[in-house]
Scaffold this active site. Structure first.
Site, PDB file in Angstrom:
ATOM      1  N   LYS A 142      -3.388  -7.065 -11.901  1.00 53.85           N
ATOM      2  CA  LYS A 142      -2.121  -6.658 -12.538  1.00 53.85           C
ATOM      3  C   LYS A 142      -1.077  -7.664 -12.054  1.00 53.85           C
ATOM      4  O   LYS A 142      -0.538  -7.543 -10.957  1.00 53.85           O
ATOM      5  CB  LYS A 142      -1.761  -5.234 -12.106  1.00 53.85           C
ATOM      6  N   GLU A 148       0.294  -8.654   1.625  1.00 50.55           N
ATOM      7  CA  GLU A 148       1.099  -9.838   1.959  1.00 50.55           C
ATOM      8  C   GLU A 148       2.522  -9.495   1.563  1.00 50.55           C
ATOM      9  O   GLU A 148       2.839  -9.426   0.374  1.00 50.55           O
ATOM     10  CB  GLU A 148       0.606 -11.054   1.171  1.00 50.55           C
ATOM     11  N   CYS A 163       8.293 -16.082   0.445  1.00 50.69           N
ATOM     12  CA  CYS A 163       8.182 -15.076   1.512  1.00 50.69           C
ATOM     13  C   CYS A 163       8.231 -15.708   2.893  1.00 50.69           C
ATOM     14  O   CYS A 163       8.685 -15.096   3.849  1.00 50.69           O
ATOM     15  CB  CYS A 163       6.898 -14.289   1.334  1.00 50.69           C
ATOM     16  N   GLU A 181      15.323  -9.277   4.534  1.00 46.32           N
ATOM     17  CA  GLU A 181      14.943 -10.379   3.654  1.00 46.32           C
ATOM     18  C   GLU A 181      15.923 -10.439   2.482  1.00 46.32           C
ATOM     19  O   GLU A 181      16.170  -9.427   1.832  1.00 46.32           O
ATOM     20  CB  GLU A 181      13.527 -10.122   3.129  1.00 46.32           C
TER      21      GLU A 181
END
Ligand code: NAD
Length: 479
Positions: A170, A244, A278, A377
């Site tokens: 997906k 992750e 990331c 973040e």
């Protein structure tokens, strides 16, 4: 305009059942690029059933045969490099030259590298009177984000396929072009039907995949919030899970570090892909007495990051992926400004191209280590410079977030930098500007996730270990 309104199920591109869509836009102009169908629970079920039917034969093929199929997929993708580089540049905003190399050519190399590693990595291992087999986990549900779309798909799908798993992917609803190209490549390479299924869709589609009882392993890359939810549901069903997730990676520079090189690496990392990586180095830790030196170098370096259309060769930094994401990043910048931090560059009032989802490369100085900007973040082009007085304090600040994905250390000698690197709780630590190693395992500590991707460790995520004990020899039995 492109319609992503077919799913690859059991080897056939099947028209989407639902009229629900996500509209995607060219990140530099805001014009509509295409529409992505939202796969339904029923379509996920059909895809999982196809993967289940394909599993028995795929999982028992020789590893070398599976690796050959994976090489075949790489060959097919290779024919579309330019088209894919342009597609990702428009979807995500990365300048074309970088997009070609990082978003397309490197993932193709990773398809090949995974195939090359497979036979050795999956061979039986002798352990005393036991033989250890690498047994494919089963059906893998792979869910991926938009920022390096083909790379993230590759890290999961290539490794799962060589390991002998079958897959339902997906992909992100914001960057679908490489996922569709991969499906076409798999069909053209003759991959047996049902081995790789791709269901386009949004969070609801992803949730249906997470919930499906026949999925044995969920491999997710994305935000920590969604990863936490997926881990909770995988826990209930006792599915394997690999995650992750996000990061808030630090670059620690000691007093004798070469400041120009430090700034070159940090600016290159933090603003790559408009900060939508990331593992971006988003916190720069410098000795308090060198703050003014670093401030001047950073202010100068950032002037070279020309903002513009990713397809324009003069552009050094493109826009962000979407209007919603740009607004989220801008709100975090405004919050930083409201706290009276030293704004070294950029900010919410900076001059921007007229259209598209741009944010100026922004640097805040003297950011308190416990503040929101230093802890959360941003996933946009925002660097926080943090000062420290002792190296122990710097280590504590570097390790003082919930994350632990990446880090960098710079010191006057490699030995000194290495001593500090060994104290950092992060999945990857670069010493004195060491280059990226695609074969090294990638993944995080803490809120950055569970498990590793890339190389041998990435393949091992997709196997169970079976230990077969052989009878000991009659000589030993009688001894
Ligand atoms: P996201 O978590 O919003 O979405 C990621 C994927 O999950 C998408 O395909 C989305 O449709 C799907 N999804 C969303 N909600 C879901 C749910 N409830 N159940 C199942 N699937 C669901 O993340 P994003 O905005 O696409 O990507 C940005 C985030 O990804 C950042 O936090 C970034 O740090 C992280 N990221 C991590 C890595 C890594 O390797 N550690 C790499 C890239 C991005």
């Amino acid at each position: 305009m492109t319609a992503y309104q077919h799913h690859l199920i059991d080897g056939i591109w099947t028209a989407a059942q639902s009229a629900e869509i996500t509209r995607i836009h060219d990140s530099a102009s805001g014009t509509e690029l295409g529409q992505v169908a939202h796969g339904t629970r029923e379509e996920i079920h059909l895809a999982v059933r196809a993967a289940k039917n394909a599993f028995a034969s795929w999982s028992t093929l020789p590893v070398s045969t599976r690796a050959d199929y994976v090489r075949g997929i790489a060959n097919q993708l290779e024919e579309q490099v330019e088209q894919l580089a342009q597609g990702v540049a428009a979807e995500v905003g990365m300048p074309l030259k970088l997009s070609r190399r990082i978003q397309v050519q490197m993932p193709i190399l990773a398809w090949r590298a995974t195939a090359d590693l497979a036979v050795e990595c999956l061979a039986d291992v002798a352990l005393g009177h036991s033989t250890l087999n690498h047994v494919p986990v089963g059906i893998v549900g792979a869910i991926t984000p938009w920022n390096y779309p083909l790379h993230q798909i590759t890290a999961k799908v290539a490794a799962a396929l060589v390991a002998g798993c079958t897959v339902v992917l997906k992909p992100s609803e914001l960057a679908p072009c490489t996922a569709r190209a991969l499906g076409e490549a798999a069909v053209a390479a003759g991959l047996p039907k049902g081995v790789l299924n791709i269901v386009m869709g949004d969070a609801t589609t992803g949730q249906a995949l997470v919930d499906h009882p026949d999925v044995a392993l969920l491999s997710f890359t994305g935000s920590t919030a969604v990863g936490r939810r997926i881990a909770a549901s995988a826990g209930q069903a006792l599915k394997r899970v690999s995650l992750e997730l996000g990061g808030k990676s630090a670059c620690l520079a000691t007093a004798d570090a070469p400041a120009e090189s430090v700034v070159r690496q940090v600016v290159g990392s933090c603003f790559l892909n408009s900060g939508q990586s990331c593992n971006s180095l988003t916190r720069l830790l410098v000795p308090i007495e060198l703050y003014d030196t670093y401030r001047a170098l950073l202010a100068d370096a950032v002037t070279r990051l020309t903002l513009g259309d990713p397809l324009d060769s003069a552009t050094r930094m493109g826009p962000l992926v979407s209007a919603a994401h740009r607004d989220r990043v801008r709100a975090m910048i405004v919050e930083g400004e409201s706290q009276g931090l030293d704004l070294i560059a950029g900010g919410s009032q900076a001059q921007l191209p007229a259209n598209g989802y741009f944010i100026a490369p922004t640097i805040f100085g003297r950011v308190p280590p416990r503040s929101t900007l230093a802890q959360q973040e941003v996933f946009g082009p925002v660097l926080s410079v943090i000062t420290y007085e002792t190296e122990q304090q710097a280590i504590d600040i570097a390790n003082g977030t919930a994350y632990g994905l990446a880090a960098a250390v710079w010191a006057g000698t490699t030995d000194h930098a290495l001593t500090l690197a060994r104290q950092l709780r992060a999945g990857q630590v670069d010493v004195n500007g060491a280059p990226y190693n695609p074969a090294a395992p990638f993944g995080g500590f803490g809120d950055s996730g569970l498990g590793r991707e890339g190389g041998k460790y990435g393949i091992e995520e997709f196997v169970e270990i079976r230990a077969i004990q052989m009878p000991v020899s009659s000589a030993r039995e009688t001894a």
